[in-house]
Scaffold this active site. Structure first.
Site, PDB file in Angstrom:
ATOM      1  N   ARG A 122      -7.325  -1.420  -7.697  1.00 45.71           N
ATOM      2  CA  ARG A 122      -7.408  -0.196  -6.444  1.00 45.71           C
ATOM      3  C   ARG A 122      -6.462   0.723  -7.357  1.00 45.71           C
ATOM      4  O   ARG A 122      -4.624   0.523  -7.778  1.00 45.71           O
ATOM      5  CB  ARG A 122      -7.222  -0.516  -4.769  1.00 45.71           C
ATOM      6  CG  ARG A 122      -6.412   0.719  -4.941  1.00 45.71           C
ATOM      7  CD  ARG A 122      -7.134   1.901  -4.349  1.00 45.71           C
ATOM      8  NE  ARG A 122      -6.905   2.986  -3.147  1.00 45.71           N
ATOM      9  CZ  ARG A 122      -6.426   4.307  -3.296  1.00 45.71           C
ATOM     10  NH1 ARG A 122      -6.524   4.242  -5.001  1.00 45.71           N
ATOM     11  NH2 ARG A 122      -6.193   4.270  -2.145  1.00 45.71           N
ATOM     12  N   HIS A 125      -1.359   4.360  -7.093  1.00 45.23           N
ATOM     13  CA  HIS A 125      -0.773   5.178  -6.670  1.00 45.23           C
ATOM     14  C   HIS A 125      -0.455   5.851  -4.646  1.00 45.23           C
ATOM     15  O   HIS A 125       1.033   4.632  -5.070  1.00 45.23           O
ATOM     16  CB  HIS A 125      -1.956   5.535  -5.644  1.00 45.23           C
ATOM     17  CG  HIS A 125      -3.002   5.139  -4.523  1.00 45.23           C
ATOM     18  ND1 HIS A 125      -3.599   3.298  -4.652  1.00 45.23           N
ATOM     19  CD2 HIS A 125      -2.685   4.477  -2.748  1.00 45.23           C
ATOM     20  CE1 HIS A 125      -2.873   2.138  -3.522  1.00 45.23           C
ATOM     21  NE2 HIS A 125      -2.361   3.395  -2.524  1.00 45.23           N
ATOM     22  N   HIS A 127       1.065   7.110  -0.926  1.00 45.38           N
ATOM     23  CA  HIS A 127       1.188   8.618   0.084  1.00 45.38           C
ATOM     24  C   HIS A 127       1.775   8.102   0.831  1.00 45.38           C
ATOM     25  O   HIS A 127       3.099   7.940   1.395  1.00 45.38           O
ATOM     26  CB  HIS A 127      -0.398   7.652   1.064  1.00 45.38           C
ATOM     27  CG  HIS A 127      -0.846   6.073   0.867  1.00 45.38           C
ATOM     28  ND1 HIS A 127       0.344   5.207   1.726  1.00 45.38           N
ATOM     29  CD2 HIS A 127      -1.084   5.405   0.725  1.00 45.38           C
ATOM     30  CE1 HIS A 127      -0.057   3.994   0.999  1.00 45.38           C
ATOM     31  NE2 HIS A 127      -0.625   3.675   0.316  1.00 45.38           N
ATOM     32  N   GLU A 131       2.020   1.028   4.252  1.00 43.47           N
ATOM     33  CA  GLU A 131       0.657   0.646   4.408  1.00 43.47           C
ATOM     34  C   GLU A 131       0.990  -0.628   4.826  1.00 43.47           C
ATOM     35  O   GLU A 131       2.162  -1.255   4.166  1.00 43.47           O
ATOM     36  CB  GLU A 131       0.257   0.786   3.220  1.00 43.47           C
ATOM     37  CG  GLU A 131      -0.843  -0.225   3.122  1.00 43.47           C
ATOM     38  CD  GLU A 131      -1.363  -0.127   1.402  1.00 43.47           C
ATOM     39  OE1 GLU A 131      -1.891   0.895   0.690  1.00 43.47           O
ATOM     40  OE2 GLU A 131      -2.213  -1.207   0.509  1.00 43.47           O
ATOM     41  N   HIS A 170       2.278   1.930  -5.186  1.00 47.88           N
ATOM     42  CA  HIS A 170       1.647   0.134  -5.388  1.00 47.88           C
ATOM     43  C   HIS A 170       0.065   0.194  -6.314  1.00 47.88           C
ATOM     44  O   HIS A 170      -0.055   1.841  -6.124  1.00 47.88           O
ATOM     45  CB  HIS A 170       1.629  -0.001  -4.458  1.00 47.88           C
ATOM     46  CG  HIS A 170       1.452   0.654  -3.430  1.00 47.88           C
ATOM     47  ND1 HIS A 170       1.658   1.887  -2.636  1.00 47.88           N
ATOM     48  CD2 HIS A 170       0.037   0.483  -2.957  1.00 47.88           C
ATOM     49  CE1 HIS A 170       1.038   2.291  -1.895  1.00 47.88           C
ATOM     50  NE2 HIS A 170      -0.374   0.966  -1.851  1.00 47.88           N
ATOM     51  N   GLU A 193      -7.442   6.913   3.237  1.00 49.25           N
ATOM     52  CA  GLU A 193      -7.691   6.383   1.865  1.00 49.25           C
ATOM     53  C   GLU A 193      -8.049   6.804   0.570  1.00 49.25           C
ATOM     54  O   GLU A 193      -7.912   6.721  -0.170  1.00 49.25           O
ATOM     55  CB  GLU A 193      -8.631   5.200   2.455  1.00 49.25           C
ATOM     56  CG  GLU A 193      -8.243   4.103   0.876  1.00 49.25           C
ATOM     57  CD  GLU A 193      -6.982   3.172   0.201  1.00 49.25           C
ATOM     58  OE1 GLU A 193      -5.725   3.247   1.239  1.00 49.25           O
ATOM     59  OE2 GLU A 193      -7.433   2.902  -0.519  1.00 49.25           O
TER      60      GLU A 193
HETATM   61 MN    MN Z   1      -1.996   2.558  -0.654  1.00 53.92          MN
END
Ligand code: MN
Ligand code: MN
Length: 414
Positions: A122, A125, A127, A131, A170, A193
């Site tokens: 993943r 990124h 946000h 999380e 992360h 997401e």
């Molecule tokens: Mn994340």
């Protein structure tokens, strides 16, 4: 009652239709409302549903098809599911989500179910929302950086948690042999997401000469960067954890670890009916905005009647079959059925309980957007109020009230 409905009732009474429609019990114990509700108060013909339906789907929801006679009033839908959520599948893994857009009652948090195969990444990124995550399968390597320049590389396994405060960058990567699957909860019902800030997106949308200036290298360095974001991609499996940890040029580790082993904590409640394990900011210190409990309920047992005074409860059903009834002012009471992959939601201070209706342990995760978990037990309240006063409310002999649990059992029978 307005004139029209009064006339209608009188007309129905004249034809005997009211009596025909209510062959069962009048309102009373176990059936409190007027007019009485529930199949017990209707003829088999009235209960029949000859219309369009999907029996395999409808059969999953006996409490919706045939609610208890004590259910009353309208209540915002508190059932949803990952089972019916669209999967975004890419090389390396997949994800699906249920946000407030899909599940309107879920204002406090949104949920993501993700799988990464061995080496699947993943993308790096960040946000707007914090999380929190719970590992349900396999192993995963996480990387993290905080605002003081403290960095962390950690491996997590089934039953572990991580927590990244809002805005902190992360990445996640599945480890061999089987990769991993996990649940992510954002502390904002609107966080998606599919709407995160990606390292590839930013570089692709910055002029090469500005990248050159920023990093102190020739612009040509960036000639092969991806022009489309990666989001999830198939990467190479990383080497030993210690090697990755030794190679990050960090100004030390975060003051509070961003991972936590929920599975190995001492249960806060445990008896013959099941087990509750808990993690909030008092134990998992980094987790400032999310508290959670993993709840195991044995077949036939019940999570006791209770409520949470400080937060909504978001539930992720992991195993088994259960039924939850939620109580709110009005009065309102509604019952719904849950299976693995389903989601439940209870508004702050609404009463609720969960029964195991299956033949295996019922396991679900309860998540709260709060620093510290709080719970009020109905039996505890009744046991810790002067018995004469409680007796006057409920017409129950004080000697019988004295037999109510005094110890907040969590799971019953205790
Ligand atoms: Mn994340
Ligand atoms: Mn609860």
């Amino acid at each position: 009652m307005d004139a029209f409905s009064r006339r209608s009732l009188l007309a129905l009474a004249a034809t005997g239709s009211i009596a025909a429609a209510t062959p069962g019990r009048a309102a009373g114990f176990g059936n409190p409302d007027r007019p009485p509700q529930g199949a017990i108060n209707a003829s088999p013909e009235a209960v029949r549903d000859p219309g369009p339906q999907s029996p395999p789907l409808a059969g999953q929801f006996p409490s919706a098809q045939n609610p208890p006679a004590t259910d009353v009033g309208d209540m915002q839908t508190f059932w949803s599911s990952f089972n019916t959520a669209h999967r975004r599948i890419q090389a390396g893994g997949w994800a699906r989500q249920v946000t407030q857009a899909d599940f309107p009652i879920s204002t406090a948090v949104s949920g993501v179910n993700m799988r990464l195969d061995a080496g699947g990444v993943r993308e790096m990124h960040w946000h707007l929302a914090a999380e929190w995550a719970y590992m349900t399968n396999g192993r995963c390597r996480i990387t993290y950086l905080d605002a003081e320049g403290h960095a962390s590389v950690q491996d997590v396994a089934k039953g572990d948690l991580w927590y990244f405060p809002a805005g902190m960058p992360h990445s996640l990567q599945g480890l061999g042999p089987e990769g991993c699957e996990f649940l992510i909860v954002f502390d904002d019902g609107s966080q998606s997401e599919f709407g995160t800030l990606l390292v590839t997106d930013w570089l692709a949308h910055t002029p090469p000469e500005d990248l050159a200036l920023n990093f102190g290298v020739p612009a040509d360095t960036f000639r092969s960067i991806p022009l489309d974001d990666l989001w999830i991609f198939q990467g190479r499996e990383p080497g030993p954890l210690a090697e990755d940890q030794a190679r990050i040029a960090a100004a030390g580790a975060p003051a509070e670890p961003v991972t936590f082993s929920l599975a190995t904590t001492t249960p806060v409640r445990e008896n013959r009916s099941g087990r509750l394990q808990m993690a909030d900011s008092r134990t998992f210190k980094a987790s400032k905005t999310i508290a959670a409990a993993i709840e195991v309920i044995r077949p036939g047992a019940m999570r006791e009647m209770h409520w949470h005074p400080n937060a909504d409860e978001w539930q992720y059903y992991i195993q088994g079959e259960g039924r939850m009834t939620v109580f709110g002012a009005g009065p309102r009471a509604q019952t719904a059925d849950f299976r693995a992959g389903d989601l439940g939601y209870v508004k702050k201070s609404n009463g609720h309980y969960v029964k195991n209706t299956g033949t295996t342990d019922l396991i679900f995760l309860a998540v709260f957007r709060t620093a510290e978990y709080q719970e009020i037990s109905l039996s505890d309240w009744l046991a810790r109020t002067p018995p004469a006063l409680v007796a006057q409310h409920l017409n129950i002999d004080p000697a019988v009230l004295a037999r109510f649990p005094h110890n907040r059992p969590g799971l019953v029978p205790a």
